[in-house]
Design a protein around this motif. Sequence first.
Motif, short mmCIF file in Angstrom:
data_model
loop_
_atom_site.label_atom_id
_atom_site.label_comp_id
_atom_site.label_asym_id
_atom_site.label_seq_id
_atom_site.Cartn_x
_atom_site.Cartn_y
_atom_site.Cartn_z
N UNK A 92 0.85 -1.19 0.00
CA UNK A 92 0.00 0.00 0.00
C UNK A 92 0.89 1.25 0.00
N UNK A 93 0.53 2.21 -0.87
CA UNK A 93 1.27 3.48 -0.92
C UNK A 93 0.45 4.53 -0.17
N UNK A 94 1.05 5.11 0.88
CA UNK A 94 0.36 6.06 1.74
C UNK A 94 1.02 7.44 1.64
N UNK A 95 0.19 8.47 1.52
CA UNK A 95 0.70 9.84 1.55
C UNK A 95 -0.15 10.64 2.54
N UNK A 96 0.50 11.19 3.57
CA UNK A 96 -0.18 12.00 4.58
C UNK A 96 -0.17 13.45 4.13
N UNK A 97 -1.36 14.02 3.99
CA UNK A 97 -1.48 15.40 3.52
C UNK A 97 -1.78 16.37 4.65
N UNK A 98 -2.42 15.89 5.71
CA UNK A 98 -2.78 16.77 6.82
C UNK A 98 -3.03 15.93 8.06
N UNK A 99 -2.47 16.35 9.19
CA UNK A 99 -2.69 15.65 10.46
C UNK A 99 -3.92 16.22 11.16
N UNK A 100 -4.64 15.39 11.85
CA UNK A 100 -5.77 15.85 12.64
C UNK A 100 -5.26 16.59 13.87
N UNK A 101 -5.92 17.69 14.19
CA UNK A 101 -5.55 18.46 15.38
C UNK A 101 -6.81 18.78 16.18
N UNK A 102 -6.62 19.28 17.40
CA UNK A 102 -7.72 19.62 18.29
C UNK A 102 -7.83 21.14 18.40
N UNK A 103 -9.05 21.60 18.52
CA UNK A 103 -9.27 23.04 18.74
C UNK A 103 -8.62 23.44 20.06
N UNK A 104 -7.91 24.57 20.05
CA UNK A 104 -7.14 24.98 21.24
C UNK A 104 -7.27 26.50 21.43
N UNK A 105 -7.51 26.88 22.68
CA UNK A 105 -7.63 28.30 23.00
C UNK A 105 -6.70 28.61 24.16
N UNK A 106 -5.79 29.58 23.96
CA UNK A 106 -4.80 29.94 24.98
C UNK A 106 -5.17 31.30 25.57
N UNK A 107 -5.48 31.34 26.87
CA UNK A 107 -5.82 32.60 27.51
C UNK A 107 -4.58 33.43 27.81
N UNK A 108 -4.83 34.68 28.21
CA UNK A 108 -3.72 35.54 28.58
C UNK A 108 -3.21 35.22 29.96
N UNK A 109 -2.11 35.85 30.36
CA UNK A 109 -1.49 35.58 31.65
C UNK A 109 -2.32 36.22 32.75
N UNK A 110 -2.78 35.42 33.71
CA UNK A 110 -3.65 35.87 34.79
C UNK A 110 -2.80 36.47 35.91
N UNK A 111 -3.28 37.57 36.48
CA UNK A 111 -2.56 38.21 37.58
C UNK A 111 -2.73 37.39 38.86
N UNK A 112 -1.61 36.89 39.39
CA UNK A 112 -1.60 36.13 40.62
C UNK A 112 -1.25 37.07 41.76
N UNK A 113 -1.94 36.96 42.94
CA UNK A 113 -1.58 37.83 44.08
C UNK A 113 -0.09 37.74 44.39
N UNK A 114 0.46 38.85 44.85
CA UNK A 114 1.90 38.91 45.16
C UNK A 114 2.26 37.81 46.15
N UNK A 115 3.41 37.14 45.90
CA UNK A 115 3.91 36.04 46.72
C UNK A 115 2.98 34.81 46.67
#
Length: 469
Positions: A92-115
Amino acid sequence: MNVMGLYSGIDMSMVEQIMEAERARGARFTQQKEKYTKSQNAWRDMNTRLDSLYKRLEDLQQPDTFNSKSVKMTGPSNVGVTATSSAATGHYRVQVQQLATQTRLVGGKVNIPEDGDIRTALGLTKGEITLKIGEDKTETIEIDETDSLRSISDKINNSTANSGIRSSIVDNRLILTHTEYGEKTLVVGGSLANDLRFDGVTAVIGQVSKFTIDGLSITRYSNTIDDVIEGLTFNLTNVHNENDSTVISVTENLDKAAEALQKFVDQYNSTQSFIRSQLSVGDPSAENNQTGMLTGDGTLMRLQSSLRSMMTSSKSHGTSINGLQGLGVTIDRNGTASFDRTVLDKQVRNNPDEVSRFFSSSERIIETIEDDEVNLVTNTRTERKGFSQDMRTFVNQYISSSNGIIKSRRDTFDRMIRDVNDRITRFEERLEMRRNRYIRQFTALDTAMMRAESQMNFMFSQLGMNQNN
């Protein structure tokens, strides 16, 4: 004992010499025990070898021993393939044209209380965030002032079964990922979306996998695909360049079959070699002839003969294979087996299912039993057949831990050894009694001689006094 030997000359060393001569008479018990123990150990070794043969036969019963497939890939290693026994051989001759991926959402950096850290309460006002998945699904996550970044992430994960969204934390950012692959939309809203830095952030939409097999275009919601070709599982790992492809060759795994049969033949030869050594009469004309521990043992001779008969049988077991010789296994006049792999390879290549059935197959047996002479009861059972099953059944008669022939022989030797030990104990007790009797008798003799000498001295002294008077 203080006076023993002073007059008679018979001291303890002479008593011990007498006892040594007496003890020699009991050597036959020790020799008998040694013989029984060695014979018992020989049967124990025989059991070990037969048990190994039993396990080698089990390997030959496994269907994938003769139906397993080998996979070879030529070209870029952008795809991995595994094959089960049901896979058809081919290329069998196989050619991969595109990999499956998952939807991903990256939030901004949250302010953590000092210390603080991700487990420190953020002190947010009570509110919520909403996860809108697709057009018709929304999941609401309730949040209060005691929640930390860690606890908020945990709340999202606790609802994953319903929402399909997983959460993780990287550098004080909440990262939301869809559990499924493909084009899934994801939008974060709610009163606390801005506080958690999801404002103005858009998700990277996932995609499906795309590949071709022999030019046929295929799309799937995964990078692991097992529903395209029966018996083959494809694992897409990278995308091919436009003109590249990977050729996958599926062939019969001849090595697995040959290795299993060779190990069985080797164990059979080891077992028969051990039997011959135990039955050996050596060279009767030799001065110090050495014989096997089980020479003349009828049970072992029957085992030797039966194993050889099963190996040379032409029984086909419902196939066109004429016994083991039809698979390259032959037995010489000394009882030693040899294996010609080329014969087996040809059989496996042409008809692996028939080779597998020769060694093991199952048959459903339907039995009708009368119940109270009125009703008929039908019982169905499965019966194992084939060369491996026949020989395993025979071998088990010897190695069974409950009622095996070898267990019976070893139990017999146990009783015989206990009996000899009892005889040795009684013999030693009699020796000790005799030793004590000798000591008493010789001590009494010396005592009597000492008294006689004393009386004679007294008499002579009296005679001397009379003469002087």
